[in-house]
Design a protein around this motif. Sequence first.
Motif, PDB file in Angstrom:
ATOM      1  N   ASN A   1       0.832  -1.207   0.000  1.00 51.17           N
ATOM      2  CA  ASN A   1       0.000   0.000   0.000  1.00 51.17           C
ATOM      3  C   ASN A   1       0.867   1.257   0.000  1.00 51.17           C
ATOM      4  O   ASN A   1       0.808   2.096   0.901  1.00 51.17           O
TER       5      ASN A   1
ATOM      6  N   GLU B   1       1.928   4.852  -1.155  1.00 51.78           N
ATOM      7  CA  GLU B   1       1.279   6.045  -1.685  1.00 51.78           C
ATOM      8  C   GLU B   1       2.145   6.660  -2.782  1.00 51.78           C
ATOM      9  O   GLU B   1       3.348   6.404  -2.861  1.00 51.78           O
TER      10      GLU B   1
ATOM     11  N   ASN C   1       0.882  -1.106  -5.588  1.00 55.55           N
ATOM     12  CA  ASN C   1      -0.434  -1.670  -5.863  1.00 55.55           C
ATOM     13  C   ASN C   1      -0.942  -1.127  -7.194  1.00 55.55           C
ATOM     14  O   ASN C   1      -0.356  -0.212  -7.771  1.00 55.55           O
TER      15      ASN C   1
END
Length: 265
Positions: free
Chosen positions: A127, A129, A169
């Motif tokens: 995950n 960013e 991701n």
Amino acid sequence: MSLWEAILLAIVEGITEFLPISSTGHMILTAALAQMKADDFFKTYIVAIQLGAIFSVVVLYWKRFFQSIAFYIKLLVGFIPAVLVGALLKKHIDTLLERVDVVAFALLGGGIILLFVDKWFAKNEKNTELQEISYQTAFWIGCFQCLAMVPGVSRSAATIVGGLTQGLNRRTSAEFSFFLALPTMFAATAKSIWDTKEIFIEQAQKSWLTLLVGNSIAFVVALLAIKFFIGYLTKYGFRLFGWYRIVVGLLILILLWAGVKLEML
């Protein structure tokens, strides 16, 4: 080129530019099936409407577009491999750009890969960013972007898969791909315009309204396509796009086998 042909091409550009399905392959198919004449204005037009598609990324992500200097440097790091490879292999790339069959096989090969991408990288996703992407990751994604110099591969497909190989991701990979498209597509479009500047200026002066309409449509459609793609990709992955690429690749090969004249743009 009629206004309806201009609108059709703008819609195709807007839909395909940021989806992993190859805008080049779709432009070839659209021009062939609609029996469009690839004259000087046609070539000017398909270059110019890319600007509308590029601008959609800025508008859609404008709150995140103005980030730290470090983020822009990462985009530059991701952009550099394409510049170097493009300069070193220009003659070979130009040869590939004349081969419609290369587009078809690239669509097929890429489609087969997309059928399995979700399974390959499911356990590898983190995950991360957008602002957390490292310089090394940006560089490797840029290296994958070089694969898109083979027509039919799709810049979007190459860079998103590149992001997945680095543990990103699907959503973050796609969003970084969109941001990386800004310097890459702008540079490619600017170079195309510069190389044909006299013809471009002449055609733009005569048909500025068509260019304005085309860019506006490409902008709106690309914006909607990006929104759809992010939502669909996050929930369902690449499989649908893989099958779609395979169908389009086979269609191009069938048309070539049937003797239909397909020209690179």
